[in-house]
Design an enzyme around this catalytic site. Structure first.
Site, PDB file in Angstrom:
ATOM      1  N   SER A 166       0.818  -1.212   0.000  1.00  0.00           N
ATOM      2  CA  SER A 166       0.000   0.000   0.000  1.00  0.00           C
ATOM      3  C   SER A 166       0.850   1.260   0.000  1.00  0.00           C
ATOM      4  O   SER A 166       1.931   1.304   0.617  1.00  0.00           O
ATOM      5  CB  SER A 166      -0.904   0.002   1.238  1.00  0.00           C
ATOM      6  OG  SER A 166      -1.532   1.254   1.418  1.00  0.00           O
TER       7      SER A 166
ATOM      8  N   GLU B 244       0.178   3.689   1.673  1.00  0.00           N
ATOM      9  CA  GLU B 244       0.196   4.151   3.068  1.00  0.00           C
ATOM     10  C   GLU B 244       1.543   3.871   3.722  1.00  0.00           C
ATOM     11  O   GLU B 244       1.906   4.518   4.700  1.00  0.00           O
ATOM     12  CB  GLU B 244      -0.920   3.468   3.863  1.00  0.00           C
ATOM     13  CG  GLU B 244      -2.308   3.997   3.596  1.00  0.00           C
ATOM     14  CD  GLU B 244      -2.601   5.313   4.302  1.00  0.00           C
ATOM     15  OE1 GLU B 244      -2.023   5.558   5.381  1.00  0.00           O
ATOM     16  OE2 GLU B 244      -3.403   6.099   3.767  1.00  0.00           O
TER      17      GLU B 244
ATOM     18  N   TYR C 294      -2.055   0.527  10.415  1.00  0.00           N
ATOM     19  CA  TYR C 294      -2.294  -0.181   9.155  1.00  0.00           C
ATOM     20  C   TYR C 294      -1.052  -0.143   8.278  1.00  0.00           C
ATOM     21  O   TYR C 294      -0.624  -1.170   7.730  1.00  0.00           O
ATOM     22  CB  TYR C 294      -3.479   0.455   8.427  1.00  0.00           C
ATOM     23  CG  TYR C 294      -3.652  -0.005   6.996  1.00  0.00           C
ATOM     24  CD1 TYR C 294      -4.227  -1.237   6.711  1.00  0.00           C
ATOM     25  CD2 TYR C 294      -3.244   0.802   5.938  1.00  0.00           C
ATOM     26  CE1 TYR C 294      -4.399  -1.661   5.395  1.00  0.00           C
ATOM     27  CE2 TYR C 294      -3.404   0.385   4.628  1.00  0.00           C
ATOM     28  CZ  TYR C 294      -3.977  -0.845   4.359  1.00  0.00           C
ATOM     29  OH  TYR C 294      -4.128  -1.253   3.053  1.00  0.00           O
TER      30      TYR C 294
END
Length: 337
Positions: free
Chosen positions: A126, A128, A150
């Site tokens: 990801s 992120e 996460y």
């Protein structure tokens, strides 16, 4: 006898899993979805595929169910899309996020290593992971700097994928996907909240039937409450990104690929695009609520997907405003029915 390949998809009831399942079925794959029984007992994004795919019940936190499913189906390709996938919610579910997103991937890699080591694996990494970014745009070599649980869990899974690739010779390709949206996106994601909010307000719905993470209507008293409107993201269409996942597993050797549009937009621009679809001025309906501002903010994240363009011959096909219009119209249709 069919010569089709078998694909094993964790998280198949999510947005990405549903688009990927459709993509693979079109290519004559046998598709097996893996997940908890509770994920399949109510209508979901793959309900329309009933009878076309097989379901294996299990959980990424249960090594036995993983190994049993891999041994039973002997897949040619595994796509690990399952996770606790909402970065904001990962603050409230930090340990669960680590179990599913980090250790879940680790358990899956180990199950494949023991039961089907010639299988090819796609690991959903990801954007992120870049967190508080050290350079813009981000490439496959940009350092990770996660700022939420996460993202930290995804970094663990990404690194374990590399370790298993090098140590055991497993074919594990990692797709570092930037934000990708669609009408099938979960309602707790910002694009869905905004497009849903615009549709509700257009229809005169003062208090929406869908609720936000604070247990309140997403549209309350005719207003849509959001967090940081200056947060910047690279938003693409999920249906386009499913193809990139598959392309990574068709290469001669495993690698990492950044997947995104290369275009950056703020949440303000997202609001404008959504409310433009219904002919309203977004500033009249959107308010900032401090409860929805993350303790630390990722970004600005924007992809340099030149490696994917070169080696995968992949480029996004769907324009941002086209995607937002698709999402708004979907909500209008559902809310009007």
């Amino acid at each position: 006898m069919s010569n089709s390949k078998t694909a094993f998809i964790t998280g198949i009831t999510g947005q990405d899993g549903s688009y990927l399942a459709e993509f693979l079925l079109e290519r004559d794959y046998k598709v097996v979805g893996f997940g908890r029984k509770s994920s399949f007992v109510k209508p979901n994004t793959i309900s329309h595929l009933a009878g076309k795919i097989e379901i294996a019940y299990g959980d990424l936190i249960d090594s036995v169910s993983l190994a049993s499913a891999i041994q039973r189906y002997k897949p040619d390709e595994v796509y690990n899309l399952a996770s606790q996938s909402h970065p904001g919610e990962s603050w409230n579910l930090s340990l669960e996020t680590g179990e599913a997103t980090a250790l879940g991937a680790h358990r899956l890699f180990d199950a494949v290593r023991m039961m089907k080591p010639d299988c090819r694996i796609y690991q959903a990494s990801s954007s992120e992971m870049f967190g508080e970014v050290v350079e813009t745009p981000q490439t496959e070599s940009t350092p990770f700097n996660p700022v939420n649980p996460y993202a930290a869990a995804k970094v663990y899974a990404h690194n374990i994928a590399h370790i298993y690739r090098k140590s055991y010779g497993l074919f594990i390709a990692c797709g570092i996907l930037f934000n990708h949206e669609s009408p099938r996106r979960g309602m707790h994601f910002i694009t869905q909240k905004v497009t849903y909010g615009a549709a509700c307000i257009k229809l005169g719905i003062m208090n929406s039937p869908a609720y936000n993470e604070e247990g309140e209507p997403i549209v309350k008293n005719g207003k849509l409450s959001l967090g940081n409107l200056d947060a910047k993201r690279d938003w693409g269409y999920a249906g386009d990104y499913a193809e990139a996942m598959w392309l990574m597993l068709q290469l001669d050797k495993p690698d990492d690929f950044v997947i995104g549009t290369g275009k950056i937009r703020t949440i303000r621009e997202l609001c404008q695009a959504a409310f433009d679809c219904v002919g309203l001025e977004w500033e009249n309906y959107v308010i900032v609520d401090p409860r929805f501002v993350r303790p630390t903010e990722t970004g600005p994240t924007v992809a340099d997907a030149s490696k994917a363009r070169t080696l995968l011959d992949w480029t996004p096909k769907t324009r941002f405003k086209e995607m937002i219009s698709m999402m708004v119209n979907h909500h209008l249709e559902i809310l009007s029915s």
